[in-house]
Design a protein around this motif. Structure first.
Motif, mmCIF file in Angstrom:
data_model
loop_
_atom_site.group_PDB
_atom_site.id
_atom_site.type_symbol
_atom_site.label_atom_id
_atom_site.label_comp_id
_atom_site.label_asym_id
_atom_site.label_seq_id
_atom_site.Cartn_x
_atom_site.Cartn_y
_atom_site.Cartn_z
ATOM 1 N N GLY A 1 0.760 -1.239 0.000
ATOM 2 C CA GLY A 1 0.000 0.000 0.000
ATOM 3 C C GLY A 1 0.794 1.294 0.000
ATOM 4 N N PHE A 2 2.119 1.244 -0.067
ATOM 5 C CA PHE A 2 2.909 2.471 -0.067
ATOM 6 C C PHE A 2 2.635 3.286 -1.327
ATOM 7 N N SER A 3 2.536 4.592 -1.179
ATOM 8 C CA SER A 3 2.271 5.474 -2.330
ATOM 9 C C SER A 3 3.389 5.417 -3.361
ATOM 10 N N LYS A 4 4.624 5.208 -2.905
ATOM 11 C CA LYS A 4 5.764 5.212 -3.831
ATOM 12 C C LYS A 4 5.744 4.010 -4.785
ATOM 13 N N LEU A 5 4.870 3.042 -4.521
ATOM 14 C CA LEU A 5 4.773 1.853 -5.370
ATOM 15 C C LEU A 5 3.764 2.026 -6.497
ATOM 16 N N LYS A 6 3.146 3.184 -6.589
ATOM 17 C CA LYS A 6 2.064 3.408 -7.559
ATOM 18 C C LYS A 6 2.529 3.194 -9.000
ATOM 19 N N ASP A 7 3.722 3.641 -9.336
ATOM 20 C CA ASP A 7 4.216 3.481 -10.712
ATOM 21 C C ASP A 7 4.362 1.995 -11.074
ATOM 22 N N LYS A 8 4.879 1.196 -10.155
ATOM 23 C CA LYS A 8 5.036 -0.244 -10.409
ATOM 24 C C LYS A 8 3.674 -0.926 -10.536
ATOM 25 N N VAL A 9 2.720 -0.501 -9.699
ATOM 26 C CA VAL A 9 1.372 -1.068 -9.771
ATOM 27 C C VAL A 9 0.761 -0.781 -11.137
ATOM 28 N N ASN A 10 0.883 0.454 -11.594
ATOM 29 C CA ASN A 10 0.362 0.823 -12.918
ATOM 30 C C ASN A 10 1.059 0.052 -14.035
ATOM 31 N N THR A 11 2.376 -0.087 -13.929
ATOM 32 C CA THR A 11 3.152 -0.803 -14.942
ATOM 33 C C THR A 11 2.708 -2.264 -15.046
ATOM 34 N N ASP A 12 2.529 -2.909 -13.896
ATOM 35 C CA ASP A 12 2.130 -4.315 -13.904
ATOM 36 C C ASP A 12 0.691 -4.499 -14.365
ATOM 37 N N LEU A 13 -0.177 -3.562 -14.036
ATOM 38 C CA LEU A 13 -1.555 -3.630 -14.525
ATOM 39 C C LEU A 13 -1.585 -3.543 -16.048
ATOM 40 N N GLU A 14 -0.828 -2.619 -16.595
ATOM 41 C CA GLU A 14 -0.764 -2.474 -18.053
ATOM 42 C C GLU A 14 -0.220 -3.745 -18.697
ATOM 43 N N PHE A 15 0.813 -4.316 -18.095
ATOM 44 C CA PHE A 15 1.413 -5.542 -18.631
ATOM 45 C C PHE A 15 0.399 -6.690 -18.613
ATOM 46 N N LEU A 16 -0.268 -6.875 -17.493
ATOM 47 C CA LEU A 16 -1.210 -7.992 -17.367
ATOM 48 C C LEU A 16 -2.416 -7.825 -18.282
ATOM 49 N N LEU A 17 -2.920 -6.618 -18.391
ATOM 50 C CA LEU A 17 -4.082 -6.399 -19.245
ATOM 51 C C LEU A 17 -3.751 -6.648 -20.713
ATOM 52 N N SER A 18 -2.512 -6.368 -21.088
ATOM 53 C CA SER A 18 -2.109 -6.619 -22.475
ATOM 54 C C SER A 18 -1.793 -8.093 -22.711
#
Length: 301
Positions: A204-221
């Motif tokens: 839940g750390f805010s600094k992890l937001k970029d990695k969360v977005n990156t992995d979501l994009e990867f998985l959705l594709s």
């Protein structure tokens, strides 16, 4: 680290100034009322000790409250019992390891055992097998990822009152580095992306937001490529829901929250088509259900 040392230094400077002022005030007041010097000294010592204790207690309370706000509050990870089928698999792998003591080539078996125990929150057992695997091959990406998950969960359980969350956050940071390194070793591995997304969303750390977005994009594709693996698809849906729930809590505008909530609800419908066949599935479904209920309640209000 330098900022932490600097802040500690500033704290002690302020503490010394405060103590000095308290001592002077006590000494001055004792002279005015004519207290003998020995009694005055004892009074000064007692008042100074009380002042120091008060400062330390207040500082710890405030420091821990602030650290909790930044995600250092203790989390609970209850052990999830292995079902009968998992117990049989674990026993078979343990027997294979025992019959091959001193042999190489046990890396993947140790990783599998470490993964099972870590998923079920048996952290000591999981860490033992994962470290054995990484002793044989320090760059095993799945082993590294699960060891990072193991250490992140263990650190998250700590009530780190004495360092006001600093030590705990450091340990979580070390675990995060292991997970990130695993993805760097095998960036196209969908399992690693699922592990990282689920774990970072939970931290839940805010600094992890970029990695969360990156992995979501990867998985959705990558979703279309994984439809032939039901177990992987179930984990895939679970990770996406967790990632969207994380983003929902980090969204600053109502419109972003609504968009994220819609995606989470969509994938929860897909996830719900799977039947829970193990204790781990039951726990996962329970956690996701609570997230969805929170989203539905919030979006309706």
């Amino acid at each position: 680290m330098q900022m932490q040392i600097k802040s500690q230094f500033n704290f002690f400077i302020i503490l010394l100034v405060f103590i000095s002022h308290s001592v002077q005030s006590t000494y001055a007041s004792s002279n005015v009322v004519g207290i003998p010097s020995q009694t005055a000294t004892m009074t000064i010592v007692a008042n100074t000790a009380t002042t120091i204790t008060g400062i330390v207690v207040v500082s710890l309370i405030i420091g821990n409250l602030v650290s909790f706000m930044f995600g250092a509050y203790p989390k609970s990870y209850d052990e999830i019992p292995l079902d009968n089928e998992e117990k049989e698999v674990v026993e078979e792998m343990k027997e294979l390891i025992q019959s091959s003591v001193g042999s190489s080539g046990l890396e993947e078996i140790n990783v599998s055992l470490g993964e099972i125990y870590t998923q079920h929150n048996y952290f000591d057992e999981g860490k033992e097998y994962l470290e054995s695997a990484l002793t044989e091959n320090p760059n095993n990406p799945i082993g590294l990822a699960w060891l990072g998950v193991n250490e992140a969960k263990q650190a998250s359980q700590m009530f780190d009152w004495y360092s006001m969350g600093a030590h705990k956050i450091h340990l979580v940071g070390v675990a995060i580095d292991k997970i990130n390194r695993s993805v760097e070793i095998a960036p196209k591995n969908i399992i690693l992306r699922i592990i990282r997304l689920s774990t970072f969303s939970s931290i839940g750390f805010s600094k992890l937001k970029d990695k969360v977005n990156t992995d979501l994009e990867f998985l959705l594709s990558a979703s279309k490529e994984e439809e032939n693996s039901p177990n992987l698809l179930k984990s895939f849906y679970s990770a996406i829901i967790r990632g969207q729930f994380y983003l929902y809590n980090k969204s600053e505008t109502e419109s972003k929250k609504q968009n994220v909530a819609k995606i989470a609800l969509k994938y929860y419908e897909l996830y719900s088509s799977f039947v829970a066949t193990s204790n781990l599935d039951v726990r996962d479904k329970q956690e996701l259900s609570e997230m969805i209920k929170a989203l539905e309640t919030d979006t309706k209000s």
